[in-house]
Design a protein around this motif. Structure first.
Motif, PDB file in Angstrom:
ATOM      1  N   TRP A 184       0.572 -38.352 -55.657  1.00 19.30           N
ATOM      2  CA  TRP A 184      -0.367 -37.668 -54.601  1.00 19.30           C
ATOM      3  C   TRP A 184      -1.708 -37.226 -54.811  1.00 19.30           C
ATOM      4  CZ3 TRP A 184      -2.495 -32.681 -55.105  1.00 19.30           C
ATOM      5  CH2 TRP A 184      -2.125 -31.947 -56.223  1.00 19.30           C
ATOM      6  N   SER A 185      -1.931 -36.955 -56.265  1.00 21.58           N
ATOM      7  CA  SER A 185      -3.490 -36.490 -56.574  1.00 21.58           C
ATOM      8  C   SER A 185      -4.318 -37.840 -56.316  1.00 21.58           C
ATOM      9  CB  SER A 185      -3.413 -36.014 -57.980  1.00 21.58           C
ATOM     10  OG  SER A 185      -3.246 -36.753 -58.689  1.00 21.58           O
ATOM     11  N   LEU A 186      -3.681 -39.043 -56.989  1.00 20.29           N
ATOM     12  CA  LEU A 186      -4.689 -40.442 -56.628  1.00 20.29           C
ATOM     13  C   LEU A 186      -4.881 -40.714 -55.518  1.00 20.29           C
ATOM     14  CD1 LEU A 186      -6.058 -42.749 -58.036  1.00 20.29           C
ATOM     15  CD2 LEU A 186      -3.678 -43.835 -58.265  1.00 20.29           C
ATOM     16  N   ASN A 187      -3.843 -40.419 -54.453  1.00 16.72           N
ATOM     17  CA  ASN A 187      -3.739 -40.786 -53.242  1.00 16.72           C
ATOM     18  C   ASN A 187      -4.864 -39.773 -52.539  1.00 16.72           C
ATOM     19  OD1 ASN A 187      -3.097 -42.313 -50.792  1.00 16.72           O
ATOM     20  ND2 ASN A 187      -1.673 -40.156 -50.102  1.00 16.72           N
ATOM     21  N   LEU A 188      -4.890 -38.590 -52.596  1.00 16.81           N
ATOM     22  CA  LEU A 188      -5.584 -37.501 -52.206  1.00 16.81           C
ATOM     23  C   LEU A 188      -7.262 -37.911 -52.319  1.00 16.81           C
ATOM     24  CD1 LEU A 188      -6.413 -34.823 -50.712  1.00 16.81           C
ATOM     25  CD2 LEU A 188      -6.039 -33.807 -52.744  1.00 16.81           C
ATOM     26  N   VAL A 189      -7.657 -38.230 -53.681  1.00 23.26           N
ATOM     27  CA  VAL A 189      -8.816 -38.643 -54.117  1.00 23.26           C
ATOM     28  C   VAL A 189      -9.320 -39.915 -53.361  1.00 23.26           C
ATOM     29  CG1 VAL A 189     -10.593 -39.366 -56.128  1.00 23.26           C
ATOM     30  CG2 VAL A 189      -8.699 -37.440 -56.336  1.00 23.26           C
ATOM     31  N   THR A 190      -8.401 -41.035 -53.395  1.00 21.33           N
ATOM     32  CA  THR A 190      -8.716 -41.999 -52.646  1.00 21.33           C
ATOM     33  C   THR A 190      -8.938 -42.088 -51.297  1.00 21.33           C
ATOM     34  OG1 THR A 190      -7.322 -43.261 -54.708  1.00 21.33           O
ATOM     35  CG2 THR A 190      -8.158 -44.624 -52.567  1.00 21.33           C
ATOM     36  N   SER A 191      -8.009 -41.162 -50.601  1.00 23.19           N
ATOM     37  CA  SER A 191      -8.187 -41.128 -49.086  1.00 23.19           C
ATOM     38  C   SER A 191      -9.491 -40.346 -48.751  1.00 23.19           C
ATOM     39  CB  SER A 191      -6.894 -40.323 -48.799  1.00 23.19           C
ATOM     40  OG  SER A 191      -5.604 -41.010 -48.878  1.00 23.19           O
ATOM     41  N   LEU A 192      -9.753 -39.355 -49.686  1.00 21.10           N
ATOM     42  CA  LEU A 192     -11.114 -38.751 -49.305  1.00 21.10           C
ATOM     43  C   LEU A 192     -12.130 -39.615 -49.551  1.00 21.10           C
ATOM     44  CD1 LEU A 192     -10.401 -35.409 -51.211  1.00 21.10           C
ATOM     45  CD2 LEU A 192     -10.564 -35.571 -48.845  1.00 21.10           C
ATOM     46  N   MET A 193     -12.224 -40.677 -50.390  1.00 17.10           N
ATOM     47  CA  MET A 193     -13.256 -41.498 -50.519  1.00 17.10           C
ATOM     48  C   MET A 193     -13.562 -42.332 -49.055  1.00 17.10           C
ATOM     49  SD  MET A 193     -12.864 -42.962 -54.332  1.00 17.10           S
ATOM     50  CE  MET A 193     -12.940 -41.888 -55.642  1.00 17.10           C
ATOM     51  N   GLY A 194     -12.226 -42.760 -48.898  1.00 20.61           N
ATOM     52  CA  GLY A 194     -12.415 -43.481 -47.414  1.00 20.61           C
ATOM     53  C   GLY A 194     -13.039 -42.840 -46.430  1.00 20.61           C
ATOM     54  N   HIS A 195     -12.504 -41.486 -46.249  1.00 21.10           N
ATOM     55  CA  HIS A 195     -13.102 -40.749 -45.056  1.00 21.10           C
ATOM     56  C   HIS A 195     -14.486 -40.682 -45.230  1.00 21.10           C
ATOM     57  CE1 HIS A 195      -9.148 -40.157 -43.202  1.00 21.10           C
ATOM     58  NE2 HIS A 195      -8.684 -39.322 -44.283  1.00 21.10           N
ATOM     59  N   MET A 196     -14.869 -40.131 -46.376  1.00 23.85           N
ATOM     60  CA  MET A 196     -16.243 -39.650 -46.690  1.00 23.85           C
ATOM     61  C   MET A 196     -17.253 -41.203 -46.333  1.00 23.85           C
ATOM     62  SD  MET A 196     -18.383 -38.291 -49.977  1.00 23.85           S
ATOM     63  CE  MET A 196     -19.976 -38.046 -49.863  1.00 23.85           C
ATOM     64  N   GLN A 197     -16.595 -42.318 -46.839  1.00 22.64           N
ATOM     65  CA  GLN A 197     -17.347 -43.521 -46.490  1.00 22.64           C
ATOM     66  C   GLN A 197     -17.518 -43.889 -45.290  1.00 22.64           C
ATOM     67  OE1 GLN A 197     -17.313 -47.252 -49.196  1.00 22.64           O
ATOM     68  NE2 GLN A 197     -15.586 -47.720 -47.734  1.00 22.64           N
ATOM     69  N   ASP A 198     -16.221 -43.832 -44.406  1.00 21.75           N
ATOM     70  CA  ASP A 198     -16.430 -44.123 -43.160  1.00 21.75           C
ATOM     71  C   ASP A 198     -17.537 -42.911 -42.389  1.00 21.75           C
ATOM     72  OD1 ASP A 198     -14.370 -46.225 -42.964  1.00 21.75           O
ATOM     73  OD2 ASP A 198     -12.680 -44.657 -42.502  1.00 21.75           O
ATOM     74  N   ALA A 199     -17.532 -41.967 -42.738  1.00 17.05           N
ATOM     75  CA  ALA A 199     -18.472 -40.973 -42.295  1.00 17.05           C
ATOM     76  C   ALA A 199     -19.935 -41.308 -42.514  1.00 17.05           C
ATOM     77  CB  ALA A 199     -18.253 -39.609 -42.564  1.00 17.05           C
TER      78      ALA A 199
END
Length: 274
Positions: free
Chosen positions: A113-128
């Motif tokens: 869950w922690s790795l998934n959280l960090v990786t998902s946040l990277m994706g959201h920030m990059q899209d933004a």
């Protein structure tokens, strides 16, 4: 917990794996799934597969430097720097690949869950920041920055190292379950955006599995499979980008969309799981 450091993989293999990752969404019109027997998994695939993916991230990412990059982008609300965008993209690519490795090679077949959280946040920030959304860049950037501070990132590293190797029999059974999910989606007359998202995640995991497999066990057969997978993944990635852009202009539209995928793409996916 296995020893992930020894013996270390040669930098040539790591570079080759990363190059595979960078090319895994480039469409290859005319790519064909190779004829012949199914490629047998070597006995050590689970352990060796995870180890090389872990080393790719562990040796290839300077977390302190990345933390500074995230802080710089969130303060500015974005970035037009080609170098900064590439740096962010390359770090995220390594994190994504290890996350896929957890699903592919760990016997629990799930993302920590922690790795998934960090990786998902990277994706959201990059899209933004790619779409010049200043507020979203700062929101996701702030949360991401907090998750890569030493206190939280120690948990991420602990979960990355807590690997439980799987047997070949169970890995094949896992892929068969994934194939069944793909089949249930592509059989539908109407595909929702949620269906499409699930389908794309499964294809991405399969791409990552083959990217790793063919580095450890070089084969023309596996190279041809990668071209075929990259063609599917590239088309789906382009479609996803259009959905994200549409969602920006009309918030909430992503979840509401009913999609009609190209029949040729559906046929390629069906051929893959057959």
């Amino acid at each position: 917990m296995i020893n992930l450091k020894n013996p270390p993989y040669d930098h040539i293999l790591l570079d080759r794996l990363f190059q595979n990752i960078l090319e895994d969404d480039i469409p290859s019109p005319g790519a064909r799934y190779p004829d012949g027997d199914y490629f047998q998994y070597p006995e050590d695939l689970s352990v060796s597969g995870y180890r090389i993916c872990w080393q790719l991230l562990n040796d290839g990412v300077d977390v302190k430097r990345f933390r500074f990059l995230v802080l710089n982008i969130l303060i500015k609300g974005g970035t037009e720097s080609v170098e900064q965008r590439q740096h962010f993209k390359y770090v995220r690519a390594r994190f994504k690949h290890l996350r896929f490795a957890c699903a592919n090679f760990d016997r629990r077949h799930r993302y920590p869950w922690s790795l998934n959280l960090v990786t998902s946040l990277m994706g959201h920030m990059q899209d933004a920041f790619k779409n010049r959304q200043i507020a979203r860049t700062r929101i996701f950037g702030t949360i991401l920055f907090l998750t890569i501070l030493p206190a939280f990132y120690a948990l991420v590293r602990f979960q990355m190292r807590s690997f439980l190797p799987d047997s070949n029999k169970n890995m094949i059974a896992y892929h068969q379950r994934e194939n069944a999910k793909i089949d249930s989606i592509v059989r539908k007359e109407k595909i929702t955006a949620h269906d499409f998202h699930d389908l794309r995640k499964i294809i991405s995991r399969r791409v990552a599995f083959n990217d790793t497999f063919r580095v450890l066990h070089s084969s023309d057969y596996l190279d041809k499979i990668s071209l075929y997978l990259a063609d599917i993944n590239g088309e789906m990635g382009d479609y996803h980008d259009r959905l994200v852009e549409k969602n920006i202009s009309k918030p909430g539209s992503y979840k509401e969309n009913i999609l009609i995928l190209d029949k040729k793409l559906i046929n390629k996916i069906v051929h893959l799981i057959r």
